[in-house]
Design a protein around this motif. Structure first.
Motif, PDB file in Angstrom:
ATOM      1  N   LYS A  92      -8.875   9.954 -16.359  1.00 45.79           N
ATOM      2  CA  LYS A  92      -8.341  11.314 -16.328  1.00 45.79           C
ATOM      3  C   LYS A  92      -7.545  11.540 -15.048  1.00 45.79           C
ATOM      4  O   LYS A  92      -7.877  10.992 -13.993  1.00 45.79           O
ATOM      5  N   THR A  93      -6.522  12.359 -15.140  1.00 45.89           N
ATOM      6  CA  THR A  93      -5.736  12.694 -13.961  1.00 45.89           C
ATOM      7  C   THR A  93      -6.571  13.544 -12.993  1.00 45.89           C
ATOM      8  O   THR A  93      -7.645  14.042 -13.338  1.00 45.89           O
ATOM      9  N   ALA A 118      -4.628  26.092  -8.156  1.00 43.62           N
ATOM     10  CA  ALA A 118      -4.773  26.799  -6.879  1.00 43.62           C
ATOM     11  C   ALA A 118      -5.743  26.059  -5.954  1.00 43.62           C
ATOM     12  O   ALA A 118      -5.517  25.983  -4.732  1.00 43.62           O
ATOM     13  N   LEU A 119      -6.806  25.509  -6.520  1.00 43.37           N
ATOM     14  CA  LEU A 119      -7.777  24.769  -5.705  1.00 43.37           C
ATOM     15  C   LEU A 119      -7.180  23.455  -5.196  1.00 43.37           C
ATOM     16  O   LEU A 119      -7.451  23.052  -4.055  1.00 43.37           O
ATOM     17  N   LEU A 120      -6.375  22.795  -6.003  1.00 44.31           N
ATOM     18  CA  LEU A 120      -5.705  21.584  -5.524  1.00 44.31           C
ATOM     19  C   LEU A 120      -4.750  21.917  -4.385  1.00 44.31           C
ATOM     20  O   LEU A 120      -4.604  21.135  -3.435  1.00 44.31           O
ATOM     21  N   PRO A 127       0.458  18.019  -4.857  1.00 43.57           N
ATOM     22  CA  PRO A 127       1.450  17.027  -5.300  1.00 43.57           C
ATOM     23  C   PRO A 127       0.843  15.868  -6.091  1.00 43.57           C
ATOM     24  O   PRO A 127       1.595  15.070  -6.679  1.00 43.57           O
ATOM     25  N   PHE A 128      -0.484  15.743  -6.084  1.00 43.47           N
ATOM     26  CA  PHE A 128      -1.134  14.595  -6.731  1.00 43.47           C
ATOM     27  C   PHE A 128      -1.853  14.986  -8.025  1.00 43.47           C
ATOM     28  O   PHE A 128      -2.656  14.217  -8.547  1.00 43.47           O
ATOM     29  N   ALA A 129      -1.549  16.162  -8.563  1.00 40.64           N
ATOM     30  CA  ALA A 129      -2.277  16.683  -9.724  1.00 40.64           C
ATOM     31  C   ALA A 129      -2.215  15.739 -10.916  1.00 40.64           C
ATOM     32  O   ALA A 129      -3.181  15.640 -11.695  1.00 40.64           O
ATOM     33  N   ASN A 130      -1.112  15.014 -11.073  1.00 42.55           N
ATOM     34  CA  ASN A 130      -0.953  14.139 -12.236  1.00 42.55           C
ATOM     35  C   ASN A 130      -1.218  12.678 -11.924  1.00 42.55           C
ATOM     36  O   ASN A 130      -0.985  11.807 -12.774  1.00 42.55           O
ATOM     37  N   ASP A 131      -1.714  12.400 -10.727  1.00 38.91           N
ATOM     38  CA  ASP A 131      -2.101  11.035 -10.377  1.00 38.91           C
ATOM     39  C   ASP A 131      -3.500  10.739 -10.914  1.00 38.91           C
ATOM     40  O   ASP A 131      -4.223  11.631 -11.345  1.00 38.91           O
ATOM     41  N   TYR A 132      -3.871   9.464 -10.827  1.00 38.07           N
ATOM     42  CA  TYR A 132      -5.187   9.031 -11.268  1.00 38.07           C
ATOM     43  C   TYR A 132      -6.032   8.661 -10.053  1.00 38.07           C
ATOM     44  O   TYR A 132      -5.498   8.332  -8.985  1.00 38.07           O
ATOM     45  N   PRO A 133      -7.357   8.698 -10.184  1.00 40.03           N
ATOM     46  CA  PRO A 133      -8.217   8.458  -9.013  1.00 40.03           C
ATOM     47  C   PRO A 133      -7.918   7.165  -8.263  1.00 40.03           C
ATOM     48  O   PRO A 133      -7.975   7.140  -7.027  1.00 40.03           O
ATOM     49  N   PHE A 134      -7.565   6.073  -8.983  1.00 41.34           N
ATOM     50  CA  PHE A 134      -7.336   4.801  -8.295  1.00 41.34           C
ATOM     51  C   PHE A 134      -6.108   4.857  -7.389  1.00 41.34           C
ATOM     52  O   PHE A 134      -5.933   3.995  -6.520  1.00 41.34           O
TER      53      PHE A 134
END
Length: 252
Positions: A92-93, A118-120, A127-134
């Motif tokens: 998940k992103t 808002a919390l991000l 800027p990393f909302a659509n990135d993945y944890p890795f």
């Protein structure tokens, strides 16, 4: 208004193959609204056990545990929890990891998505909302865990050594970040740590626990002005608080 968290004469005894182990005995504590309380103690003294009782993950053998004035018999919407590892879902992103409580708690998804974004922003990860944890560093992953904890607007934040797995520089940065987040949200916090400096820097009060069975043996009000900065770490008053607490863990 009732306190965010209250433990009254609380004890917990585990049943093991070797017999009973008394983890906690006669624990009394109270965290008021907006108060940041850190808990220090030797390994195995029951610090994390207190947090799991507050989270409704364990049931006390004796005494009472109340969150927002209500006895608890399981996980509560009044609490948010962060453990040592953020336990993000790798498929998940970042945004969808933050949104996980919305689905489990049945929150309106449109409003939850707005709050998640808002919390991000608050934790510096917009800027990393659509990135993945890795694709994130360890410190960034822990920030995602903090944002996820805040999504359902809990009254009480339970944090179990959330920076323990980080390197020293990341830990210092996240400590400053957590102070900023707390100053914006003003939630009640129960913060478990092995670090005396971390406890003094972050907390309004520091509770000290005895070896098992864990009891609270000291309650130190930290009167350092806020906001605290890296300069606070060399303030003589900060050093004096650290020395006062360290005496509980040093033996001649």
């Amino acid at each position: 208004m009732s306190a965010a968290l209250t433990l009254q004469d609380t004890g917990l005894t585990y049943q093991t193959r070797r017999g009973e182990i008394q983890a906690l005995a006669e624990v009394n504590l109270c965290i008021e609204d907006g108060e940041f309380v850190a808990v220090l103690g030797p390994s195995g003294c029951g610090k994390s056990t207190i947090l799991k009782l507050a989270a409704g993950l364990l049931e006390a053998s004796v005494g009472q545990v109340s969150v927002a004035g209500q006895g608890i018999d399981g996980p509560s919407r009044h609490t948010g929890v962060v453990f040592q590892k953020p336990n993000l879902l790798p498929w998940k992103t970042v945004l969808n990891n933050v949104l996980l409580p919305a689905r489990t708690l049945g929150l309106p998804i449109t409003e939850a998505r707005q709050r998640a974004l808002a919390l991000l922003e608050l934790v510096g990860l917009a800027p990393f909302a659509n990135d993945y944890p890795f694709e994130l560093s360890g410190g960034m992953q822990q920030r995602v865990g903090i944002a996820r904890m805040l999504l359902h607007d809990p009254r009480l934040l339970l944090m179990d050594e959330p920076f323990a797995a980080l390197d020293a520089l990341s830990r210092e940065a996240l400590t400053l970040e957590l102070q900023h987040i707390w100053s914006q949200q003003r939630k009640s916090v129960l913060f478990i740590t092995h670090s005396i400096q971390e406890a003094v820097f972050l907390a309004d009060r520091v509770l000290v626990m005895s070896p098992r069975p864990g009891r609270i043996i000291d309650d130190v009000a930290i009167t350092l002005p806020r906001p605290r900065s890296l300069d606070t770490l060399v303030d003589p008053t900060f050093t004096a608080f650290c020395q006062q607490l360290r005496r509980h863990f040093t033996h001649a």
